[in-house]
Design an enzyme around this catalytic site. Structure first.
Site, PDB file in Angstrom:
ATOM      1  N   ARG B  53       0.818  -1.199   0.000  1.00  0.00           N
ATOM      2  CA  ARG B  53       0.000   0.000   0.000  1.00  0.00           C
ATOM      3  C   ARG B  53       0.864   1.268   0.000  1.00  0.00           C
ATOM      4  NH1 ARG B  53      -5.181   0.041   1.559  1.00  0.00           N
ATOM      5  NH2 ARG B  53      -4.858  -2.202   1.741  1.00  0.00           N
ATOM      6  N   THR B  54       1.790   1.337   0.941  1.00  0.00           N
ATOM      7  CA  THR B  54       2.630   2.525   1.044  1.00  0.00           C
ATOM      8  C   THR B  54       3.520   2.665  -0.191  1.00  0.00           C
ATOM      9  OG1 THR B  54       2.626   2.222   3.440  1.00  0.00           O
ATOM     10  CG2 THR B  54       4.253   3.732   2.545  1.00  0.00           C
ATOM     11  N   LYS B  82      24.768  -9.319   1.256  1.00  0.00           N
ATOM     12  CA  LYS B  82      26.194  -9.608   1.076  1.00  0.00           C
ATOM     13  C   LYS B  82      27.020  -8.963   2.181  1.00  0.00           C
ATOM     14  CE  LYS B  82      25.878 -10.159  -3.949  1.00  0.00           C
ATOM     15  NZ  LYS B  82      26.230  -9.568  -5.235  1.00  0.00           N
ATOM     16  N   ARG B 103      11.427   2.113   3.752  1.00  0.00           N
ATOM     17  CA  ARG B 103      10.766   1.418   4.848  1.00  0.00           C
ATOM     18  C   ARG B 103      11.680   0.319   5.346  1.00  0.00           C
ATOM     19  NH1 ARG B 103       5.039   1.119   5.667  1.00  0.00           N
ATOM     20  NH2 ARG B 103       4.577  -0.201   7.438  1.00  0.00           N
ATOM     21  N   HIS B 131       5.808   6.770  11.075  1.00  0.00           N
ATOM     22  CA  HIS B 131       5.264   6.592   9.735  1.00  0.00           C
ATOM     23  C   HIS B 131       4.653   7.935   9.328  1.00  0.00           C
ATOM     24  CE1 HIS B 131       3.789   4.789   6.237  1.00  0.00           C
ATOM     25  NE2 HIS B 131       2.671   4.280   6.674  1.00  0.00           N
TER      26      HIS B 131
END
Lengths: 307, 307, 307
Positions: B53-54, B82, B103, B131
């Protein structure tokens, strides 16, 4: 006429490379002149093996040219899981795109793919074999930083046995006059014999040493490489060797003022973060040159360059 | 000069937020005026934790501005596997993009990332911490629906303990005069003490109740939240509590005619689908405002807004 | 007014299909006239089941129209893993996009989704049920190759029981006069009864045979299909049957000179690679027509076509 590809850096003559670098410099000078060059064109990024960095670099390059990008970034989501041949996949994707960048875990897959592609194909890495756009990136970085590609003492440090970028860079820089190589590695990770035979056959000077400190004061260029865990046969060897070749400010004290420190990235700890602020550290500039040189390559293979 | 970032909603003053909302309203009125504002610009979406969604909201926002998007949507495909540091990854991606939305599952990662970014960085969620673009979305939705941000009785319902969007919204709405909060939750999921201390220190009125029915008639805004299974320590508690706070048409009978029902989505069953057709339900409009406010934010951080 | 969707090929009348094919031919003739038709528009590709080929075809189509693409390509990264309904996901994505192409493993999911979409929705495959853009691709390929859609002897070969593309093609081609069908399959994989009843009810001639060789000389069109391992109930049956229907140059010796060989791809070994160079093999051209017909469909559903 089959489209032009880049599978192996040796596909390109020194004149070809000069054309790529020359166009890259024009892009650096006036990026806005190229921001719509690929309007309506589509790059296909087929990454059958993950490589965020290389994929994003190609995507950024195409977007900066005004083009768009479609692709896959994991083998699991591909039709090849339904038993399709790589040739059929490439043939199909040719109908969706104008140019393809492919990464695949198997050596030789890029050559095979190019035989089925109906658009230009760029090898973005096939197994331990070839990764020619990294070499173009290295060459542009050296050219921009040192202003020429000849008469350099080039130190290559770390895992010289398995590091494909090292082998390609040696081959590429050998084409320019008076370059000399200093190969810095533990005995277990020295360059393979075929590289030494190549240098001998061209009468190019090189020496092999074990410690950076012995030679740091003589270098014009220092190319550091990562000790890749996945290349080792056993974990014990990896643990024993991985910290042997770590660059820090202490080791740099005796280096030339105009040394250029390159690294293909990602790094783990082979260059200490304290070095990042040293003006001789150009490995993050190198990332930016990687985008520019891929812009130049895409334009060139699409017939809009000077190739 | 370091680029401007949005890590925490408190990075923005009320004046900053006003600038973001004001530009958002201009975009709503004449989207076509902004459809080429980001031509040639690239947004990097680095989602080390999935959030469809974001991510899609940011991608939609950048595409609506004429820009393009590159990124990763799963940690597995990143170079961090890595052994690369987050700082190096961000530093590298700075060379591929003009602005980054990240995120990451770890609290504090966005702050760390911003120290290595050479382009503006937006925190698209870091663990349970912050957020901020959800908060901007909530503010724009309230502003568009209620026409102002002050003098509201704001009910917040559901999981108020772990719900970061609730804490941020309380903080943000506290900056405007005469807002009062009614906190509706089971005892186990009440807002943390630091939120109550914050409200006390600002002399802002709030009350805590257990049932929506007790207070529904007094609310101007009802902000519903999801009871997130992953926040519970054990399954039994989740099963016992998850259905306690379900909004349906029955509960809405005594609500004000101009109530605005918001929800950050996704919902499970905390709002019954029958409510979707009620004109007071604005949670899907909220999705649209989320795109608009991100367009405004991107423009602002790129220096094309009024920030 | 609800937006127009394409869920089932039978949603489209023969007149609708004619409009789609007619616009497709205009795109083939002058692609540059359409290269900016979707400037500023966004296609959402929601692939809850992987299908590289179909997804890339849609993405290529939208990019060729000047539009951009956002989406998901695996169910794992979707909010539906947090318990959200498909309806909510689609309602939400409607706010991010201008048109949606969805693939989902459950039959009927596309119909459900269209009830929640606020933008046009294209079914890009729902379970074993429908895949209407493949049918449009097949029709455009036949129209471009044979110059008309009627008066053909059409052989369909392979797995006719589970192959949804075969059932849809039979339905679609039955709308045009004087087409006859020859159904070539092992007894276990014959077309389902409902297809035979459909043909009987329309008084359309068909016959069922077991071997390509018996009928190859009579065919105008040969539509090969893959024997899909995942459709079989047990491995032994798959192994016994999979090689029964392999097309090679030997079998083609008695075929008409203007036969058109189609295949929805991917193939495993049901068409030998030696056939690829035969001018009658049009299955890779078919891939290109798939992009064109999706361009036409997107334009049409967005109200920019002749639908």
């Amino acid at each position: 006429m089959k489209p032009r590809n880049l599978i192996n850096i040796t596909d390109f003559t020194p004149k070809d490379i000069e054309a790529i670098l020359s166009l890259a410099e024009k892009i650096i000078k006036s990026p806005e002149d190229f921001s719509h060059s690929c309007d309506g064109k589509i790059l296909g990024t087929l990454f059958f093996e993950p490589s965020t960095r290389t994929r994003l670099s190609f995507e950024s390059a195409m977007n900066r040219l005004g083009g768009s990008v479609i692709g896959i970034s994991e083998s699991g989501s591909s039709s090849t899981t339904k038993g399709e041949s790589l040739g059929d996949t490439i043939h199909t994707v040719s109908h969706y795109t104008d140019i393809i960048a492919m990464r695949h875990p198997l050596e030789g897959s890029a050559t095979l793919a190019s035989q089925h592609a109906e658009v230009p194909l760029i090898n973005a890495g096939d197994g331990g074999h070839q990764h020619p756009t990294q070499t173009l990136t290295d060459l542009l970085t050296i050219h921009q930083t040192k202003h020429d590609l000849d008469n350099h003492v080039i130190g290559l440090c770390g895992d010289l046995k398995f590091g494909r970028t090292v082998h390609s860079l040696i081959t590429a820089m050998s084409a320019y006059p008076n370059n000399r190589f200093i190969l810095i590695s533990p005995e277990e990770l020295q360059v393979p014999d075929y590289v030494k035979h190549f240098l001998d056959s061209k009468n190019i000077a090189y020496e092999e040493v074990e410690r950076i400190e012995e030679v740091i004061d003589r270098l014009d260029i220092l190319y550091m490489t990562r000790v890749q865990r996945e290349r080792f046969f056993n974990e014990a060897d990896y643990v024993r060797l991985k910290d042997s070749y770590i660059l820090d400010n202490e080791k740099l004290k005796n280096a030339k003022e105009d040394l250029a420190i390159l690294h293909p990235l990602p790094r783990v700890n082979e260059i200490q973060p304290e070095v990042d602020d040293d003006p001789r550290a150009v490995y993050f500039d190198q990332v930016g040159y990687g985008v520019i040189v891929r812009m130049s390559l895409i334009l060139s293979l699409l017939g809009m360059g000077e190739l």
